[in-house]
Design a protein around this motif. Structure first.
Motif, mmCIF file in Angstrom:
data_model
loop_
_atom_site.group_PDB
_atom_site.id
_atom_site.type_symbol
_atom_site.label_atom_id
_atom_site.label_comp_id
_atom_site.label_asym_id
_atom_site.label_seq_id
_atom_site.Cartn_x
_atom_site.Cartn_y
_atom_site.Cartn_z
ATOM 1 N N GLY A 7 52.594 31.585 -78.976
ATOM 2 C CA GLY A 7 52.232 32.758 -78.197
ATOM 3 C C GLY A 7 50.783 33.169 -78.321
ATOM 4 N N LYS A 8 50.048 32.583 -79.241
ATOM 5 C CA LYS A 8 48.644 32.959 -79.435
ATOM 6 C C LYS A 8 47.737 32.240 -78.440
ATOM 7 N N ALA A 9 46.617 32.867 -78.125
ATOM 8 C CA ALA A 9 45.596 32.240 -77.281
ATOM 9 C C ALA A 9 44.603 31.518 -78.179
ATOM 10 N N VAL A 10 44.224 30.308 -77.767
ATOM 11 C CA VAL A 10 43.267 29.520 -78.553
ATOM 12 C C VAL A 10 42.132 29.064 -77.648
ATOM 13 N N SER A 11 40.972 28.880 -78.237
ATOM 14 C CA SER A 11 39.805 28.388 -77.493
ATOM 15 C C SER A 11 39.911 26.881 -77.331
ATOM 16 N N ASN B 99 36.615 20.811 -66.610
ATOM 17 C CA ASN B 99 37.243 21.859 -65.798
ATOM 18 C C ASN B 99 38.346 22.611 -66.538
ATOM 19 N N LEU B 100 38.495 22.321 -67.797
ATOM 20 C CA LEU B 100 39.521 22.988 -68.587
ATOM 21 C C LEU B 100 39.169 24.462 -68.762
ATOM 22 N N PRO B 101 40.147 25.375 -68.632
ATOM 23 C CA PRO B 101 39.860 26.796 -68.903
ATOM 24 C C PRO B 101 39.379 26.986 -70.340
ATOM 25 N N SER B 102 38.673 28.043 -70.564
ATOM 26 C CA SER B 102 38.122 28.276 -71.902
ATOM 27 C C SER B 102 39.196 28.652 -72.916
ATOM 28 N N GLU B 103 40.345 29.141 -72.421
ATOM 29 C CA GLU B 103 41.439 29.496 -73.315
ATOM 30 C C GLU B 103 42.759 28.922 -72.817
ATOM 31 N N ALA B 104 43.646 28.669 -73.762
ATOM 32 C CA ALA B 104 45.014 28.246 -73.452
ATOM 33 C C ALA B 104 45.960 28.972 -74.392
ATOM 34 N N VAL C 261 51.896 22.633 -78.182
ATOM 35 C CA VAL C 261 52.092 22.543 -76.739
ATOM 36 C C VAL C 261 51.320 23.700 -76.138
ATOM 37 N N LEU C 262 50.177 23.394 -75.511
ATOM 38 C CA LEU C 262 49.318 24.420 -74.912
ATOM 39 C C LEU C 262 49.644 24.562 -73.432
ATOM 40 N N GLU C 263 49.583 25.780 -72.943
ATOM 41 C CA GLU C 263 49.844 26.050 -71.531
ATOM 42 C C GLU C 263 48.640 26.767 -70.933
ATOM 43 N N TYR C 264 48.227 26.302 -69.761
ATOM 44 C CA TYR C 264 47.121 26.965 -69.064
ATOM 45 C C TYR C 264 47.284 26.771 -67.564
ATOM 46 N N LYS C 265 46.518 27.554 -66.796
ATOM 47 C CA LYS C 265 46.571 27.452 -65.343
ATOM 48 C C LYS C 265 45.268 26.873 -64.818
ATOM 49 N N THR C 266 45.406 26.016 -63.814
ATOM 50 C CA THR C 266 44.231 25.386 -63.210
ATOM 51 C C THR C 266 44.565 24.917 -61.809
ATOM 52 N N THR C 267 43.565 24.866 -60.964
ATOM 53 C CA THR C 267 43.737 24.306 -59.614
ATOM 54 C C THR C 267 43.152 22.907 -59.527
ATOM 55 N N PHE D 221 48.768 13.091 -86.123
ATOM 56 C CA PHE D 221 49.483 12.067 -86.883
ATOM 57 C C PHE D 221 48.637 11.535 -88.039
ATOM 58 N N GLY D 222 47.629 12.308 -88.417
ATOM 59 C CA GLY D 222 46.761 11.884 -89.512
ATOM 60 C C GLY D 222 46.427 13.047 -90.418
ATOM 61 N N GLN D 223 45.148 13.301 -90.567
ATOM 62 C CA GLN D 223 44.680 14.384 -91.428
ATOM 63 C C GLN D 223 44.199 15.559 -90.574
ATOM 64 N N GLU D 224 43.806 16.640 -91.257
ATOM 65 C CA GLU D 224 43.307 17.830 -90.555
ATOM 66 C C GLU D 224 42.204 17.435 -89.581
ATOM 67 N N SER D 225 42.251 18.037 -88.389
ATOM 68 C CA SER D 225 41.317 17.630 -87.332
ATOM 69 C C SER D 225 40.914 18.828 -86.485
ATOM 70 N N THR D 226 39.665 18.792 -85.978
ATOM 71 C CA THR D 226 39.171 19.792 -85.027
ATOM 72 C C THR D 226 38.602 19.048 -83.826
ATOM 73 N N ILE D 227 38.947 19.505 -82.633
ATOM 74 C CA ILE D 227 38.536 18.787 -81.428
ATOM 75 C C ILE D 227 38.097 19.776 -80.353
ATOM 76 N N ASP D 228 37.042 19.404 -79.615
ATOM 77 C CA ASP D 228 36.530 20.199 -78.496
ATOM 78 C C ASP D 228 37.080 19.597 -77.206
ATOM 79 N N LEU D 229 38.169 20.164 -76.706
ATOM 80 C CA LEU D 229 38.807 19.615 -75.516
ATOM 81 C C LEU D 229 38.034 19.944 -74.247
ATOM 82 N N LYS D 230 37.317 21.052 -74.243
ATOM 83 C CA LYS D 230 36.565 21.432 -73.041
ATOM 84 C C LYS D 230 35.430 20.448 -72.783
ATOM 85 N N ALA D 231 34.908 19.856 -73.840
ATOM 86 C CA ALA D 231 33.864 18.843 -73.661
ATOM 87 C C ALA D 231 34.435 17.565 -73.053
ATOM 88 N N ILE D 232 35.715 17.307 -73.309
ATOM 89 C CA ILE D 232 36.361 16.097 -72.784
ATOM 90 C C ILE D 232 36.832 16.321 -71.353
#
Length: 689
Positions: A634-638, A617-622, A651-657, A603-614
């Motif tokens: 349909g693409k995989a992203v880090s 236990n997040l998978p490395s790809e979604a 809307v990212l989709e991933y699997k986790t326990t 909702f602002g300007q261009e942004s890059t974020i490291d979600l795995k650091a937050i």
């Protein structure tokens, strides 16, 4: 010879299987044999017939189909049949008990089913601007019926039609002249009944507006009240007015929402009547029980017509203080005689008075009388915007034991003063943390009383706002045209004739729906429409966007499909992951289901974020399940490097326990309404996780 023939007789009978001679019918063959084997004399003599004991054993009875009761009883008492029968009997009893126990357990453990108003978006229609069917330039009920296929195309199950009562159309129809009739501009009661039938035939539901606070001054009740006729004398709030220097002096300093005194002198009754809105809309006196009964009768009338629910507006204005004291000024140093604006007073005596919620509960009780039939629950919403007073808004949910509205409509996303990832988070969190436990949230980004998204915050944010709306927990409400990104019309395009006939309010967000690129955007076949069509209608319309795979319309449809088909989007947890000046990130997940959805909305300007650091236990790809940029789908992203442009949504989709809501770091940041858990083994939902 006789003896030999006698010996051969049992064998013949055995081979023939016996012969029955009914009714003593003479058989010549038998007569001959009897003459030969018994005697040649005239008088018969006893015959001797030898029976072979081996043959007697062979004719012993065995069970056969259709055996008579007497034969059946001979076998039923035998051990081999009795034991088998008893085993089968107890097996059936055990199976029945197991079935009852299993059914009881499933019922006890099953979560409450979501009702129709919880399972999908509500589509709000302003009927005068949706579709004109008779070429008079005004949208109508037949026009709505003509366009029901558009509603189903959007995967929407509920339609909300704003006020269409017979009215002089002051304040755009919110002051009813007759609560029991359709305004001729919208059609007839027959048109309404046909529309209801068509809606229900498609498996859709319909709710309508009801504004009980006031009527039009043309209403029959008001005409009788101003003449002091019978019980109608006190149907409205009347007070004596003083005259000074030829001018009318009102009873106090109360100001209407539209400005200036809320008291209007009536030449017929020679008193002042109270109006919280326009002077053409006198307030009903809800301290009069006859008035309350009138509203209950109106509710029953429309529910009997087939309406599935109501949204009640202006509820906080139902009662006023009887002492009539002046309301306190916001600026105490201001000269009281100069107060003309609604914002210059604290409205302690004209809104949310003691007893108001009792009236609202009585509306709920009347509606509950029509909710007893399975599958016919009647929805009740309240449409009062309390703005800064979130606690007052939440009171419309009712209490644990006494229900009021199923939900009060949530205007937080429209009341934001600026747009950013942080402001979106604050608007969402304000509702979720104040909502009573066990209640159901809702969200709206447009309405007939607010500027459209494109005009309010910019058209580059239309898609991401729709993505937010349709992925948050609860019921989303979409105002017609927001699914294609319609904009306000410029105020200078509104005709002088319309301005002169509606001096109180001008709403450029009510412009006609843009269906196609023909004249008047396909809204009417007539020469003109009641409000002008936006000049961008040739590129922003339903027809052209249905043909574009990456259009706002088709993204909206993909989002509603995702919401309807994925359990975590329906009733799962929502957990805040991150928010800053640019992005708002949250997840939707369900206990027992290893599939999780994470929304990254810019909702602002261009942004890059490291979600795995937050989320460690997040998978490395979604996988990108949906994106406002269709080429990314349909693409995989880090997850260590999620990049979004201005107004982009993922809307990212991933699997986790390891679901986020179970992590200690996110305690207090997760919410769930109508909690449920999923069993992958049994493919069903249950409550106790």
């Amino acid at each position: 010879i006789v003896e030999e023939e006698a010996k051969s007789l049992p064998m013949e009978l055995s081979e023939k299987g016996g012969v029955e001679n009914n009714g003593f019918v003479q058989n010549e063959a038998f007569d001959d044999k009897e003459t030969d084997t018994c005697s040649q004399e005239e008088m018969p003599k006893p015959c001797t017939v030898a029976v072979d004991p081996v043959a007697e054993e062979e004719t012993e009875l065995k069970p056969y189909a259709g055996m008579p009761k007497e034969v059946l009883l001979k076998f039923s008492s035998q051990a081999r049949y009795r034991v088998t029968r008893e085993i089968l009997f107890w097996l059936i009893i055990a199976a029945a008990l197991a079935l009852v126990c299993a059914t009881t357990a499933i019922i006890a453990l099953s979560p409450k089913c979501l009702t129709w108003w919880q399972t999908g978006p509500i589509y709000q229609i302003y009927p005068r601007s949706f579709k004109d069917s008779n070429m008079d330039g005004n949208g109508d009920l037949k026009g709505i019926q003509e366009k029901l296929d558009h509603v189903t195309y959007l995967n929407i199950k509920t339609i909300w039609i704003t006020s269409f009562f017979k009215s002089p159309l002051k304040d755009l129809g919110y002051g009813a002249e007759d609560f029991y009739d359709v305004d001729p501009i919208f059609g007839s009661m027959s048109d309404f009944e046909s529309l209801i039938a068509a809606i229900h035939d498609r498996g859709l539901k319909v709710i309508m507006d009801l504004i009980p606070n006031h009527t039009s001054d043309k209403h029959r009740w008001f005409q009788l009240s101003r003449n002091r006729t019978g019980k109608y004398t006190d149907y409205y709030v009347w007070q004596d007015c003083m005259e000074a220097a030829g001018a009318v002096v009102p009873p106090n300093n109360w100001v209407s929402v539209f400005g200036n005194s809320s008291w209007q002198f009536d030449d017929v009754r020679k008193q002042c009547y109270f109006h919280q809105f326009g002077k053409e809309q006198p307030d009903l006196n809800f301290r009069n029980l006859d008035v309350q009964q009138e509203i209950h009768d109106i509710i029953k009338f429309w529910l009997n017509k087939g309406i599935d629910g109501f949204t009640f507006s202006t509820l906080k204005f139902l009662l006023e203080a009887t002492h009539l004291r002046d309301e306190p000024q916001v600026n105490k140093s201001q000269n009281g005689e100069t107060i003309t604006a609604y914002s210059q007073l604290y409205h302690d005596y004209t809104t949310t008075q003691v007893g108001m919620h009792d009236v609202v509960r009585s509306f709920r009780q009347t509606m509950n009388q029509f909710s007893r039939e399975p599958g016919r629950y009647r929805f009740m919403g309240s449409g009062d915007d309390e703005k800064e007073d979130i606690e007052a808004t939440m009171r419309y949910y009712g209490t644990t034991f006494i229900q009021e509205a199923d939900f009060p409509f949530n205007f937080n996303l429209m009341n934001m003063k600026n747009l950013s990832g942080n402001s979106i988070f604050e608007a969402v969190d304000l509702w979720m943390k104040n909502m009573p436990v066990g209640k159901w949230p809702n969200w709206a980004v447009g309405s007939p009383n607010a500027a459209r998204i494109s005009s309010r915050i910019g058209k580059e944010y239309v898609n991401v706002m729709n993505m937010l709306l349709l992925t948050l927990p609860g019921t989303p409400v979409t105002y017609y045209g927001e699914e294609i990104g319609m904009e306000n019309i410029a105020s200078e395009n509104v005709s002088e004739e319309y301005v002169n006939s509606n001096p109180v309010v001008i709403f450029p967000e009510k412009s006609p729906m843009q269906w196609d690129g023909r004249a008047n955007a396909g809204f009417t076949e007539g020469n003109s429409s009641w409000l002008p069509v936006n000049s961008n209608y040739q590129s922003v319309n339903v027809e052209v966007q249905r043909s574009w795979s990456n259009s706002t319309l088709n993204l909206y449809r993909e989002l509603t499909g995702l919401r309807n088909n994925e359990l975590p989007m329906n009733r799962g947890w929502m957990c805040y992951i991150w928010n800053d000046s640019n992005v708002f990130v949250y997840v939707r997940e369900l206990d027992g289901l290893d599939r999780t959805f994470m929304m990254v909305l810019n909702f602002g300007q261009e942004s890059t974020i490291d979600l795995k650091a937050i989320v460690p236990n997040l998978p490395s790809e979604a996988v990108v399940r949906l994106s406002t940029n269709f080429s990314s789908t349909g693409k995989a992203v880090s997850t260590k490097l999620i990049k979004t442009e201005m107004g982009e949504g993922l809307v990212l989709e991933y699997k986790t326990t390891k679901p986020v809501h179970a992590m200690e770091a996110f305690q207090g940041k997760c919410f769930v309404a109508e909690k449920a858990c999923y069993s992958m083994a049994l493919n069903l939902l249950y409550m106790n996780c």
